[in-house]
Each structure stands twice: as structure tokens, then as C-alpha cells.
Design a protein around this motif. Sequence first.
Motif, PDB file in Angstrom:
ATOM      1  N   VAL A 101      11.109   0.985   2.578  1.00  0.00           N
ATOM      2  CA  VAL A 101      10.745   0.934   0.923  1.00  0.00           C
ATOM      3  C   VAL A 101      11.458   0.246   0.283  1.00  0.00           C
ATOM      4  O   VAL A 101      12.789   0.224   0.196  1.00  0.00           O
ATOM      5  CB  VAL A 101      10.668   2.372   0.520  1.00  0.00           C
ATOM      6  N   THR A 102      10.766  -0.684  -0.527  1.00  0.00           N
ATOM      7  CA  THR A 102      11.563  -1.605  -1.447  1.00  0.00           C
ATOM      8  C   THR A 102      10.862  -1.187  -2.817  1.00  0.00           C
ATOM      9  O   THR A 102       9.712  -1.338  -3.163  1.00  0.00           O
ATOM     10  CB  THR A 102      11.284  -3.260  -1.160  1.00  0.00           C
ATOM     11  N   ARG A 103      11.703  -1.205  -3.871  1.00  0.00           N
ATOM     12  CA  ARG A 103      11.531  -0.795  -5.127  1.00  0.00           C
ATOM     13  C   ARG A 103      11.439  -2.118  -6.067  1.00  0.00           C
ATOM     14  O   ARG A 103      12.320  -3.110  -6.079  1.00  0.00           O
ATOM     15  CB  ARG A 103      12.561   0.034  -5.659  1.00  0.00           C
ATOM     16  N   GLY A 104      10.238  -2.274  -6.740  1.00  0.00           N
ATOM     17  CA  GLY A 104      10.197  -3.518  -7.879  1.00  0.00           C
ATOM     18  C   GLY A 104      10.244  -2.606  -9.226  1.00  0.00           C
ATOM     19  O   GLY A 104      10.267  -1.493  -9.258  1.00  0.00           O
ATOM     20  N   ASP A 105      10.085  -3.553 -10.023  1.00  0.00           N
ATOM     21  CA  ASP A 105      10.163  -3.100 -11.565  1.00  0.00           C
ATOM     22  C   ASP A 105       8.763  -2.445 -11.928  1.00  0.00           C
ATOM     23  O   ASP A 105       8.753  -1.394 -12.304  1.00  0.00           O
ATOM     24  CB  ASP A 105      10.559  -4.287 -12.411  1.00  0.00           C
ATOM     25  N   ARG A 106       7.784  -3.275 -11.177  1.00  0.00           N
ATOM     26  CA  ARG A 106       6.335  -2.455 -11.779  1.00  0.00           C
ATOM     27  C   ARG A 106       5.648  -2.231 -10.413  1.00  0.00           C
ATOM     28  O   ARG A 106       4.607  -1.900 -10.379  1.00  0.00           O
ATOM     29  CB  ARG A 106       5.734  -3.997 -12.067  1.00  0.00           C
ATOM     30  N   ASP A 107       6.456  -2.197  -9.227  1.00  0.00           N
ATOM     31  CA  ASP A 107       5.751  -1.807  -7.971  1.00  0.00           C
ATOM     32  C   ASP A 107       6.673  -1.215  -7.018  1.00  0.00           C
ATOM     33  O   ASP A 107       7.725  -1.182  -7.027  1.00  0.00           O
ATOM     34  CB  ASP A 107       4.667  -3.000  -7.233  1.00  0.00           C
ATOM     35  N   LEU A 108       5.941  -0.795  -5.868  1.00  0.00           N
ATOM     36  CA  LEU A 108       6.649  -0.197  -4.677  1.00  0.00           C
ATOM     37  C   LEU A 108       6.097  -0.810  -3.438  1.00  0.00           C
ATOM     38  O   LEU A 108       5.012  -0.602  -3.353  1.00  0.00           O
ATOM     39  CB  LEU A 108       6.715   1.310  -4.838  1.00  0.00           C
ATOM     40  N   ARG A 109       6.887  -1.135  -2.527  1.00  0.00           N
ATOM     41  CA  ARG A 109       6.401  -1.894  -1.532  1.00  0.00           C
ATOM     42  C   ARG A 109       6.984  -1.087  -0.126  1.00  0.00           C
ATOM     43  O   ARG A 109       8.097  -0.598  -0.207  1.00  0.00           O
ATOM     44  CB  ARG A 109       6.940  -3.349  -1.118  1.00  0.00           C
ATOM     45  N   CYS A 110       6.214  -1.081   0.966  1.00  0.00           N
ATOM     46  CA  CYS A 110       6.558  -0.318   2.334  1.00  0.00           C
ATOM     47  C   CYS A 110       6.222  -0.956   3.502  1.00  0.00           C
ATOM     48  O   CYS A 110       5.136  -1.289   3.409  1.00  0.00           O
ATOM     49  CB  CYS A 110       5.952   1.142   2.245  1.00  0.00           C
ATOM     50  N   GLU A 111       7.133  -1.124   4.445  1.00  0.00           N
ATOM     51  CA  GLU A 111       6.583  -1.624   5.592  1.00  0.00           C
ATOM     52  C   GLU A 111       7.151  -0.878   6.706  1.00  0.00           C
ATOM     53  O   GLU A 111       8.058  -0.346   6.786  1.00  0.00           O
ATOM     54  CB  GLU A 111       7.285  -2.981   5.762  1.00  0.00           C
ATOM     55  N   ARG A 112       5.970  -0.251   7.695  1.00  0.00           N
ATOM     56  CA  ARG A 112       6.435  -0.102   8.867  1.00  0.00           C
ATOM     57  C   ARG A 112       5.951  -0.498  10.075  1.00  0.00           C
ATOM     58  O   ARG A 112       4.624  -1.054  10.274  1.00  0.00           O
ATOM     59  CB  ARG A 112       5.743   1.516   8.886  1.00  0.00           C
ATOM     60  N   LEU A 113       6.920  -1.217  10.861  1.00  0.00           N
ATOM     61  CA  LEU A 113       6.810  -2.048  11.841  1.00  0.00           C
ATOM     62  C   LEU A 113       6.807  -1.353  13.263  1.00  0.00           C
ATOM     63  O   LEU A 113       7.984  -0.683  13.335  1.00  0.00           O
ATOM     64  CB  LEU A 113       7.400  -3.349  12.137  1.00  0.00           C
ATOM     65  N   MET A 114       5.936  -1.206  13.996  1.00  0.00           N
ATOM     66  CA  MET A 114       5.926  -0.489  15.374  1.00  0.00           C
ATOM     67  C   MET A 114       5.842  -1.417  16.579  1.00  0.00           C
ATOM     68  O   MET A 114       4.834  -1.365  17.206  1.00  0.00           O
ATOM     69  CB  MET A 114       4.912   0.587  15.350  1.00  0.00           C
ATOM     70  N   PRO A 115       6.830  -1.869  17.109  1.00  0.00           N
ATOM     71  CA  PRO A 115       6.588  -2.784  18.135  1.00  0.00           C
ATOM     72  C   PRO A 115       6.486  -1.958  19.472  1.00  0.00           C
ATOM     73  O   PRO A 115       7.315  -1.042  19.597  1.00  0.00           O
ATOM     74  CB  PRO A 115       7.996  -3.531  18.238  1.00  0.00           C
ATOM     75  N   ASN A 116       5.859  -2.775  20.505  1.00  0.00           N
ATOM     76  CA  ASN A 116       5.789  -2.082  21.670  1.00  0.00           C
ATOM     77  C   ASN A 116       5.460  -0.805  21.835  1.00  0.00           C
ATOM     78  O   ASN A 116       6.286  -0.072  22.647  1.00  0.00           O
ATOM     79  CB  ASN A 116       7.169  -2.842  22.506  1.00  0.00           C
ATOM     80  N   ASP A 117       4.654  -0.297  21.107  1.00  0.00           N
ATOM     81  CA  ASP A 117       4.333   1.214  21.241  1.00  0.00           C
ATOM     82  C   ASP A 117       2.649   1.146  21.246  1.00  0.00           C
ATOM     83  O   ASP A 117       2.075   0.539  21.336  1.00  0.00           O
ATOM     84  CB  ASP A 117       4.891   1.796  20.080  1.00  0.00           C
ATOM     85  N   GLU A 118       2.274   2.776  21.308  1.00  0.00           N
ATOM     86  CA  GLU A 118       1.144   3.073  21.197  1.00  0.00           C
ATOM     87  C   GLU A 118       0.606   2.463  19.707  1.00  0.00           C
ATOM     88  O   GLU A 118       1.040   3.112  18.871  1.00  0.00           O
ATOM     89  CB  GLU A 118       1.010   4.747  21.297  1.00  0.00           C
TER      90      GLU A 118
END
Length: 344
Positions: free
Chosen positions: A178-195
Motif C-alpha cells: 500500500v502506498t500513501r499519496g497526499d490525495r490518494d491511496l494505491r495498492c498492489e497485490r502481485l500473485m505469481p505462479n499461483d492459482e
Amino acid sequence: MYLKNAWYVAGWAHHVGNDLLARTICDEPIVFFRTEDGAVAALEDRCCHRSAPLSAGRHKGDEIECGYHGLRFDRTGQCTSVPSQDLVPPGACVRSYPIVEKNRWVWIWMGDPARADESLIPDYFWLDSPHWATIEDYFHVNCNYQAYIDIQLDQTHSPYVHPDTLGNAAKLRVKPTVTRGDRDLRCERLMPNDEPPPLWAKAAKIEGKGDSWNRWVYTPPATIMFDVGAAQAGTGAFEGNMEFGISVHNSHAITPETDGTLHHFWANARDFEIDDAETTAKLGIIRKVFLEDVAICEAQHRRRVQFPGAPEIDVAMDHPTIQARNLLARLIEEERQGGGGSAG
Ligand code: FES
Ligand SMILES: [Fe+2]
């Protein structure tokens, strides 16, 4: 509590036509209509004479005629005529709201009109790009808007609420960034080689393991854009090679109507097989998926109303939703203290 100096989505562009549209936003009743030049106007839905809803009146050219005694109001909210007298009384007007149409959404500014800054509106260009196809709808939902934002930002509900479509156990195993910006919030979930999630696996024709991802940007108070998808494992999708995978952009505008109800304007957008009816039909199941969110959130809301203030415990997987709530709470508090607080 609502953030007022902010843009909210008031509707899809096609919701506002020749008929007057009554819609409550942040507890404020508003009437929408199009003027003869095609622009959308939004006025307080309460006549300044004897408080009849203007939405119960008539749309006459560029004006609304109140359905009770016939006072007329222009797009700015100014009363322009009063039957049976020549003069319009001083102060005869209703509030008007700044409106911008962008990406086929009608955006409304709920706070101080002098602070309405169009550049704060996030860019959802895929909603009106000829290179993208969308599946879209509007839901009226009986729950609090922040609880409904929670479910969109929380991917750990997917294996339980959407087991046959978006649910994959990898979402429980892999922690998001999760990355916090001044005006927004970003989230990344990478799921390699999985179901991979079953719906994306089917659409991308993945056999066995996949690389899947879920990225979102939350722009307070109430819009979220997603980049989600999956590809055959090891084919370089995380580095941008989409030859063996698909990516879709899900867009959510979650506009509070009252404390316990909301408007949900959503779209699933794709830039592949855009003219393929079979793909559209296959991905059309997303509507059912989003209705599963509605069902659990409305049930949750009924319990919260039944047990007001009952304690709830937090667990580790709640941290993206808690951060989103903290960001919105900070902006509301800044606005309350008369400071910044503006948000898209
Ligand atoms: S209440 Fe609108 S004209 Fe009287
Ligand atoms: Fe969901």
C-alpha cells in the motif's frame, strides 16, 4: 460525515436527459436537468417559495417551473419569474452546484463553488474511449458508503463472497503493498505462479498456474479504479507482456446518498476483443459478482443498525481499508477546521 469540497459522481451521463432527475447526494436533495445547449445543471431540490420539490415541477427550456405556484428558476438557481407579479423578490433563488461531465460520468462539487477545481477529477478515460468496451450499471445500495468502499478495497473477501469468480486463495497468502499519496491511496497485490481468479483464468484461457494481479487507486472521497487480470504463469505479464493474459479496468464511483444508502456507478472496461459479443457475455457475470458485494454489505448494514456502536475487532488483512478510512477522515477533519481538505 461527508467531505464537501470534493467531486462526487452524480450519475451516468445518460441518466440526465429531458426529464427532471431527482437524486439525493450527501443528504442534499438535488434536481438535475439538461439545458438547451446540452449542459447538465444541478439545483437544490427545494423551491424557495414554499419548499415544494422542484423535481415535481416542469422542465421548460433552460428553466424549471415549480409545480406548485409556477415560479421559474434558471440554471444558476436564480428565480426569473413569478406568476401574477412583475417583480422577482430579492433573494429569490435556490442553490446551484458546479457540474462537470467527464468520461460519461456527471461529477458534482458538493462544497464551496469557488473551490471547485476540475483538475482534481480523476481520469477514467477508458469509459469513453473507442478502444475500450465496457459493461456497466448503476446500483442503489442500502448501506453506508464507507462500508461499501471497504469491500471494494478489501480483496480478502473474494474467496468467500465470490468463490467461483474472483476468489482465489492467493489473495489470502500474498500481502499487498500500500502506498500513501497526499490525495490518494494505491495498492498492489502481485500473485505469481499461483492459482488465478477463476473468472480471469477463463477469460485468458489459462491452463494451470497463472500470474495474477490486483492494483487499485482510491481517490477520496469515493472513487476507485482497478487494474486486475491474469496471464499464463511466467509469460512476463508483470513486465507488461499481455500476449498470454487479460487485464480489465474496473471503475467504481460510490456516492453517499444518506448515511445508510448510496449510489454505485460502476464499469468493467477492457481493451481486448472489444467487439466480441461472446467475451462481453462471459464477462457480464461481473454484474452478479458486484451484486454479491451488495448482498453482504446490506446484510452487514442491517446488523450494524441493529447493534449501534457494537465493538468490532480489526485483523491484519484490514490494513488497506483502515488506511483508506484514515485518509478520508484526515481530509474531513482538515475541512472541518477550515483548512485544505479538497479532494477529487
Ligand atoms: S412552492 Fe414553488 S412556487 Fe410555490
Ligand atoms: Fe467483492
